[in-house]
Motif scaffolding. Structure first.
Motif, PDB file in Angstrom:
ATOM      1  N   GLN A   3      11.193  46.301  52.850  1.00  0.00           N
ATOM      2  CA  GLN A   3      12.480  46.698  53.413  1.00  0.00           C
ATOM      3  C   GLN A   3      13.062  45.526  54.193  1.00  0.00           C
ATOM      4  N   LEU A   4      14.342  45.294  53.972  1.00  0.00           N
ATOM      5  CA  LEU A   4      15.044  44.213  54.645  1.00  0.00           C
ATOM      6  C   LEU A   4      16.121  44.824  55.535  1.00  0.00           C
ATOM      7  N   VAL A   5      16.149  44.409  56.798  1.00  0.00           N
ATOM      8  CA  VAL A   5      17.117  44.949  57.748  1.00  0.00           C
ATOM      9  C   VAL A   5      17.891  43.797  58.375  1.00  0.00           C
ATOM     10  N   GLU A   6      19.197  43.773  58.120  1.00  0.00           N
ATOM     11  CA  GLU A   6      20.050  42.728  58.680  1.00  0.00           C
ATOM     12  C   GLU A   6      20.590  43.142  60.051  1.00  0.00           C
ATOM     13  N   SER A   7      20.880  42.146  60.855  1.00  0.00           N
ATOM     14  CA  SER A   7      21.524  42.369  62.149  1.00  0.00           C
ATOM     15  C   SER A   7      22.267  41.108  62.536  1.00  0.00           C
ATOM     16  N   THR A  90      35.062  36.466  56.266  1.00  0.00           N
ATOM     17  CA  THR A  90      34.971  37.900  56.507  1.00  0.00           C
ATOM     18  C   THR A  90      34.415  38.608  55.276  1.00  0.00           C
ATOM     19  N   ALA A  91      33.340  39.355  55.483  1.00  0.00           N
ATOM     20  CA  ALA A  91      32.672  40.040  54.371  1.00  0.00           C
ATOM     21  C   ALA A  91      31.501  40.847  54.923  1.00  0.00           C
ATOM     22  N   VAL A  92      30.920  41.649  54.057  1.00  0.00           N
ATOM     23  CA  VAL A  92      29.627  42.251  54.361  1.00  0.00           C
ATOM     24  C   VAL A  92      28.568  41.282  53.849  1.00  0.00           C
ATOM     25  N   TYR A  93      27.645  40.936  54.713  1.00  0.00           N
ATOM     26  CA  TYR A  93      26.594  39.975  54.378  1.00  0.00           C
ATOM     27  C   TYR A  93      25.295  40.726  54.106  1.00  0.00           C
ATOM     28  N   TYR A  94      24.679  40.390  52.976  1.00  0.00           N
ATOM     29  CA  TYR A  94      23.464  41.054  52.534  1.00  0.00           C
ATOM     30  C   TYR A  94      22.300  40.069  52.453  1.00  0.00           C
ATOM     31  N   CYS A  95      21.158  40.519  52.896  1.00  0.00           N
ATOM     32  CA  CYS A  95      19.927  39.753  52.744  1.00  0.00           C
ATOM     33  C   CYS A  95      19.299  40.107  51.405  1.00  0.00           C
ATOM     34  N   ASN A  96      18.668  39.140  50.779  1.00  0.00           N
ATOM     35  CA  ASN A  96      18.103  39.316  49.440  1.00  0.00           C
ATOM     36  C   ASN A  96      16.759  38.604  49.377  1.00  0.00           C
ATOM     37  N   ALA A  97      15.844  39.193  48.628  1.00  0.00           N
ATOM     38  CA  ALA A  97      14.538  38.555  48.459  1.00  0.00           C
ATOM     39  C   ALA A  97      13.953  38.930  47.103  1.00  0.00           C
ATOM     40  N   GLY A 102       8.909  39.317  40.526  1.00  0.00           N
ATOM     41  CA  GLY A 102      10.294  39.234  40.104  1.00  0.00           C
ATOM     42  C   GLY A 102      11.162  40.376  40.572  1.00  0.00           C
ATOM     43  N   ARG A 103      10.598  41.270  41.365  1.00  0.00           N
ATOM     44  CA  ARG A 103      11.404  42.389  41.870  1.00  0.00           C
ATOM     45  C   ARG A 103      12.328  41.898  42.963  1.00  0.00           C
ATOM     46  N   ILE A 104      13.561  42.409  42.917  1.00  0.00           N
ATOM     47  CA  ILE A 104      14.590  42.001  43.877  1.00  0.00           C
ATOM     48  C   ILE A 104      14.783  43.076  44.927  1.00  0.00           C
ATOM     49  N   TYR A 105      14.908  42.657  46.172  1.00  0.00           N
ATOM     50  CA  TYR A 105      15.159  43.573  47.285  1.00  0.00           C
ATOM     51  C   TYR A 105      16.471  43.187  47.967  1.00  0.00           C
ATOM     52  N   TRP A 106      17.174  44.221  48.462  1.00  0.00           N
ATOM     53  CA  TRP A 106      18.412  44.027  49.198  1.00  0.00           C
ATOM     54  C   TRP A 106      18.358  44.763  50.524  1.00  0.00           C
ATOM     55  N   GLY A 107      19.001  44.188  51.535  1.00  0.00           N
ATOM     56  CA  GLY A 107      19.206  44.904  52.773  1.00  0.00           C
ATOM     57  C   GLY A 107      20.446  45.769  52.667  1.00  0.00           C
ATOM     58  N   GLN A 108      20.751  46.480  53.760  1.00  0.00           N
ATOM     59  CA  GLN A 108      21.881  47.412  53.749  1.00  0.00           C
ATOM     60  C   GLN A 108      23.206  46.720  54.059  1.00  0.00           C
ATOM     61  N   GLY A 109      23.146  45.489  54.539  1.00  0.00           N
ATOM     62  CA  GLY A 109      24.354  44.727  54.824  1.00  0.00           C
ATOM     63  C   GLY A 109      24.777  44.795  56.283  1.00  0.00           C
ATOM     64  N   THR A 110      25.433  43.738  56.714  1.00  0.00           N
ATOM     65  CA  THR A 110      25.999  43.701  58.058  1.00  0.00           C
ATOM     66  C   THR A 110      27.403  43.098  57.972  1.00  0.00           C
ATOM     67  N   GLN A 111      28.340  43.712  58.667  1.00  0.00           N
ATOM     68  CA  GLN A 111      29.741  43.302  58.578  1.00  0.00           C
ATOM     69  C   GLN A 111      30.005  42.090  59.482  1.00  0.00           C
ATOM     70  N   VAL A 112      30.657  41.102  58.917  1.00  0.00           N
ATOM     71  CA  VAL A 112      31.139  39.945  59.685  1.00  0.00           C
ATOM     72  C   VAL A 112      32.655  39.898  59.528  1.00  0.00           C
ATOM     73  N   THR A 113      33.343  39.921  60.656  1.00  0.00           N
ATOM     74  CA  THR A 113      34.805  39.866  60.646  1.00  0.00           C
ATOM     75  C   THR A 113      35.259  38.687  61.495  1.00  0.00           C
ATOM     76  N   VAL A 114      36.020  37.801  60.879  1.00  0.00           N
ATOM     77  CA  VAL A 114      36.538  36.628  61.571  1.00  0.00           C
ATOM     78  C   VAL A 114      38.046  36.800  61.706  1.00  0.00           C
ATOM     79  N   SER A 115      38.482  37.021  62.938  1.00  0.00           N
ATOM     80  CA  SER A 115      39.894  37.310  63.179  1.00  0.00           C
ATOM     81  C   SER A 115      40.254  37.026  64.620  1.00  0.00           C
ATOM     82  N   SER A 116      41.483  36.609  64.815  1.00  0.00           N
ATOM     83  CA  SER A 116      41.970  36.381  66.172  1.00  0.00           C
ATOM     84  C   SER A 116      42.661  37.639  66.703  1.00  0.00           C
TER      85      SER A 116
END
Length: 116
Positions: A3-7, A90-97, A102-116
């Motif tokens: 399990q991959l958990v982004e923060s 700006t995007a949702v960023y996902y961790c991958n392994a 050869g099995r691929i794993y993904w995290g649930q994603g974390t939102q990054v917003t770049v704005s003034s």
């Protein structure tokens, strides 16, 4: 099962910095490579950066010189240091392994917003 958990995501002004973390439920020493992807609204998911167990790294041209990926096997964590952020980051960023089978794993994603 890994399990991959982004923060570390959030709202930041242009030119600012964020550090994303991806914590794995177990040892990451057998996960090779590990990487970060992102998906902006209406766009396909794209590779941002990848790190191999050898320490070799690769980056998308759009983030070269601004982002740094690293892995800490002792902490079972992969990081993405993002500097000089731009609105187009700006995007949702996902961790991958990928494991040794050869099995691929993904995290649930974390939102990054770049704005003034």
């Amino acid at each position: 099962q890994v399990q991959l958990v982004e923060s570390g995501g959030g709202l930041v002004q242009p030119g600012g910095s964020l550090r994303l973390s991806c914590a794995a439920s177990g040892s990451i020493s057998s996960l090779n490579p590990m990487g970060w992807y992102r998906q902006a609204p209406g766009k396909e998911r794209e590779l941002v950066a990848i790190v191999y167990s050898s320490g070799t790294t690769n980056y998308a041209d759009s983030v070269k010189g601004r982002f740094t990926i690293s892995r800490d096997n002792a902490k079972n964590t992969v990081y993405l240091q993002m500097n000089s952020l731009k609105p187009e980051d700006t995007a949702v960023y996902y961790c991958n392994a990928r494991n040794s089978f050869g099995r691929i794993y993904w995290g649930q994603g974390t939102q990054v917003t770049v704005s003034s």
